[in-house]
Motif scaffolding. Structure first.
Motif, short mmCIF file in Angstrom:
data_model
loop_
_atom_site.label_atom_id
_atom_site.label_comp_id
_atom_site.label_asym_id
_atom_site.label_seq_id
_atom_site.Cartn_x
_atom_site.Cartn_y
_atom_site.Cartn_z
N PRO A 241 13.76 -21.52 -41.00
CA PRO A 241 13.11 -22.65 -41.68
C PRO A 241 13.41 -24.01 -41.06
O PRO A 241 12.61 -24.93 -41.17
N ALA A 242 14.56 -24.16 -40.39
CA ALA A 242 14.91 -25.45 -39.79
C ALA A 242 14.30 -25.66 -38.40
O ALA A 242 14.41 -26.74 -37.83
N ASP A 243 13.65 -24.63 -37.84
CA ASP A 243 13.08 -24.75 -36.50
C ASP A 243 11.82 -25.61 -36.52
O ASP A 243 11.25 -25.90 -37.57
N ASP A 244 11.38 -25.98 -35.30
CA ASP A 244 10.19 -26.82 -35.19
C ASP A 244 8.92 -26.08 -35.59
O ASP A 244 8.02 -26.65 -36.19
N ASN A 245 8.82 -24.79 -35.23
CA ASN A 245 7.63 -24.01 -35.55
C ASN A 245 7.68 -23.53 -37.00
O ASN A 245 8.76 -23.26 -37.54
N PRO A 246 6.52 -23.40 -37.64
CA PRO A 246 6.50 -22.79 -38.99
C PRO A 246 7.01 -21.36 -38.94
O PRO A 246 6.81 -20.65 -37.94
N VAL A 247 7.66 -20.91 -40.00
CA VAL A 247 8.17 -19.54 -40.08
C VAL A 247 6.99 -18.57 -40.04
O VAL A 247 5.92 -18.83 -40.59
N GLY A 248 7.19 -17.42 -39.37
CA GLY A 248 6.13 -16.44 -39.24
C GLY A 248 6.03 -15.52 -40.45
O GLY A 248 6.26 -15.93 -41.58
N LEU A 249 5.73 -14.26 -40.19
CA LEU A 249 5.51 -13.31 -41.28
C LEU A 249 6.77 -13.04 -42.09
O LEU A 249 6.68 -12.75 -43.28
N TRP A 250 7.94 -13.10 -41.44
CA TRP A 250 9.18 -12.80 -42.14
C TRP A 250 10.19 -13.94 -41.96
O TRP A 250 10.29 -14.52 -40.88
N THR A 251 10.95 -14.20 -42.99
CA THR A 251 12.01 -15.20 -42.93
C THR A 251 13.33 -14.49 -42.65
O THR A 251 13.75 -13.63 -43.44
N PRO A 252 14.00 -14.80 -41.53
CA PRO A 252 15.29 -14.15 -41.22
C PRO A 252 16.42 -14.74 -42.07
O PRO A 252 16.51 -15.95 -42.25
N LEU A 253 17.26 -13.85 -42.57
CA LEU A 253 18.40 -14.26 -43.39
C LEU A 253 19.67 -13.74 -42.73
O LEU A 253 19.88 -12.52 -42.65
N VAL A 254 20.51 -14.64 -42.25
CA VAL A 254 21.73 -14.26 -41.54
C VAL A 254 22.80 -13.91 -42.56
O VAL A 254 22.95 -14.58 -43.59
N SER A 255 23.55 -12.86 -42.28
CA SER A 255 24.65 -12.46 -43.16
C SER A 255 25.65 -13.61 -43.30
O SER A 255 25.94 -14.32 -42.32
N ALA A 256 26.21 -13.76 -44.51
CA ALA A 256 27.08 -14.91 -44.81
C ALA A 256 28.27 -15.00 -43.86
O ALA A 256 28.65 -16.10 -43.43
N HIS A 257 28.86 -13.86 -43.49
CA HIS A 257 30.06 -13.91 -42.66
C HIS A 257 29.77 -14.27 -41.22
O HIS A 257 30.69 -14.53 -40.43
N LEU A 258 28.47 -14.29 -40.84
CA LEU A 258 28.10 -14.65 -39.47
C LEU A 258 27.31 -15.95 -39.41
O LEU A 258 26.82 -16.32 -38.34
N ALA A 259 27.17 -16.61 -40.52
CA ALA A 259 26.42 -17.86 -40.56
C ALA A 259 27.05 -18.88 -39.61
O ALA A 259 28.26 -19.09 -39.63
N GLY A 260 26.24 -19.47 -38.78
CA GLY A 260 26.73 -20.46 -37.83
C GLY A 260 27.31 -19.86 -36.57
O GLY A 260 27.78 -20.61 -35.70
N ASP A 261 27.28 -18.54 -36.41
CA ASP A 261 27.81 -17.89 -35.21
C ASP A 261 26.64 -17.37 -34.37
O ASP A 261 26.02 -16.36 -34.71
N PRO A 262 26.31 -18.05 -33.27
CA PRO A 262 25.16 -17.63 -32.47
C PRO A 262 25.46 -16.50 -31.49
O PRO A 262 24.55 -16.00 -30.83
N ALA A 263 26.72 -16.08 -31.38
CA ALA A 263 27.11 -15.10 -30.35
C ALA A 263 26.30 -13.80 -30.42
O ALA A 263 25.83 -13.32 -29.38
N PRO A 264 26.13 -13.18 -31.60
CA PRO A 264 25.36 -11.92 -31.63
C PRO A 264 23.94 -12.08 -31.10
O PRO A 264 23.42 -11.20 -30.42
N PHE A 265 23.31 -13.22 -31.40
CA PHE A 265 21.95 -13.46 -30.93
C PHE A 265 21.91 -13.64 -29.42
O PHE A 265 21.03 -13.11 -28.74
#
Length: 299
Positions: A241-265
């Protein structure tokens, strides 16, 4: 290094060498995008921008850059076929294969992240058909612009001067820098640091993959398909939701314990790009196109 610079300058016979041709081509492309923005701003209908996807600007840019490419080819006495830009059954097949490959790669990345407990998705209920149409038009035109600029005429001309391997790397660095300038001021990266660096590194890695595909097949059809399939599918799976493009068909929800951690991506992205290179190498085990003659050092 000095030898490479000499090979991309102006020769003693007065012939314009590849580096200056590429620089001129880039200048015309920049002018095309700026001109497209002015034209759409002056004459574009308001309804075309209502969904937040500026596809009219990139659509006009694509048309102008096609014209710029044709002008450069005509100046050199070359044809669209010489540049690997003439569509035929083989090219259309490569385009389709690339689109399918991009979709599978992003889908596979999403599947791995889901199994790893990194994130899950919920339907984006505000998503509309009109947004799907305008968003798809935007990605088609934007990807076409980028592939024409970075994997079309410029890649071939630069490869003639410094070799295909070096040309792919040089254009990948420029591609990363272009993304750094275009999105480096967004909310998520404006503070600098690793997030800002990844803004350039991520596209740079993708550009190497797309450049590898272009050299192995002698045209932009396969990288165009890969790029489009990747970007379009990524829009639906990985736009937050915070990205420049509108969200597509699905909204991704990151697990709470990994919030703010970009390493897995980021690790997942690099692994996926590695798989893409392996798949391209397998698909083009015996490349026959004349462009491969420019790439004796490229496996």
């Amino acid at each position: 290094m000095l030898t490479a610079v000499k090979r991309i300058g102006v020769g003693p016979d007065g012939v314009v060498r590849s580096g200056w041709k590429v620089a001129g081509f880039f200048g015309l492309c920049v002018a095309s995008v700026m001109g497209a923005a002015v034209l759409v701003g002056m004459f574009g209908p308001a309804w075309a921008l209502r969904d937040g996807q500026p596809w009219p600007v990139v659509a006009v840019s694509a048309l102008l850059i096609v014209g710029v490419t044709g002008l450069c080819l005509r100046f050199e006495g070359r044809s669209w076929a010489d540049a690997g830009l003439l569509p035929d059954r083989v090219r259309l097949g490569q385009l389709a294969a690339g689109m399918a490959g991009g979709l599978v790669l992003v889908g596979g990345l999403a599947w791995m992240l889901m199994l790893g407990g990194v994130l899950h998705w919920e339907p984006n209920r505000p998503f509309t058909t009109s947004l799907m149409v305008s968003g798809t038009l935007y990605f088609v035109c934007a990807v076409l612009v980028e592939e024409l600029v970075f994997r079309g005429y410029a890649l071939r001309r630069l490869a003639e001067g410094i070799g295909a391997t070096a040309a792919v790397v040089v254009l990948a660095v420029i591609f990363g820098g272009y993304h750094l300038l275009s999105v480096g001021s967004s909310v998520t990266v404006k503070d600098g640091g690793a997030e800002l660096a990844w803004t350039a590194v991520g596209p740079l890695v993708g550009a190497i993959v797309f450049g590898f595909a272009a050299v192995r097949t002698g045209g932009i059809a396969l990288p165009l398909g890969l790029h489009l399939g990747w970007n379009w599918t990524q829009w639906h799976f990985f736009t937050f939701p915070a990205d420049d493009n509108p969200v597509g068909l699905w909204t991704p929800l990151v697990s709470a314990h990994l919030a703010g951690d970009p390493a897995p991506f980021r690790v997942g992205y690099l692994v996926t790009m590695g798989l893409a290179v392996a798949a391209i190498a397998v698909m083009t085990r015996r490349p026959q196109h004349p462009f491969t003659a420019l790439a004796p050092r490229l496996p």
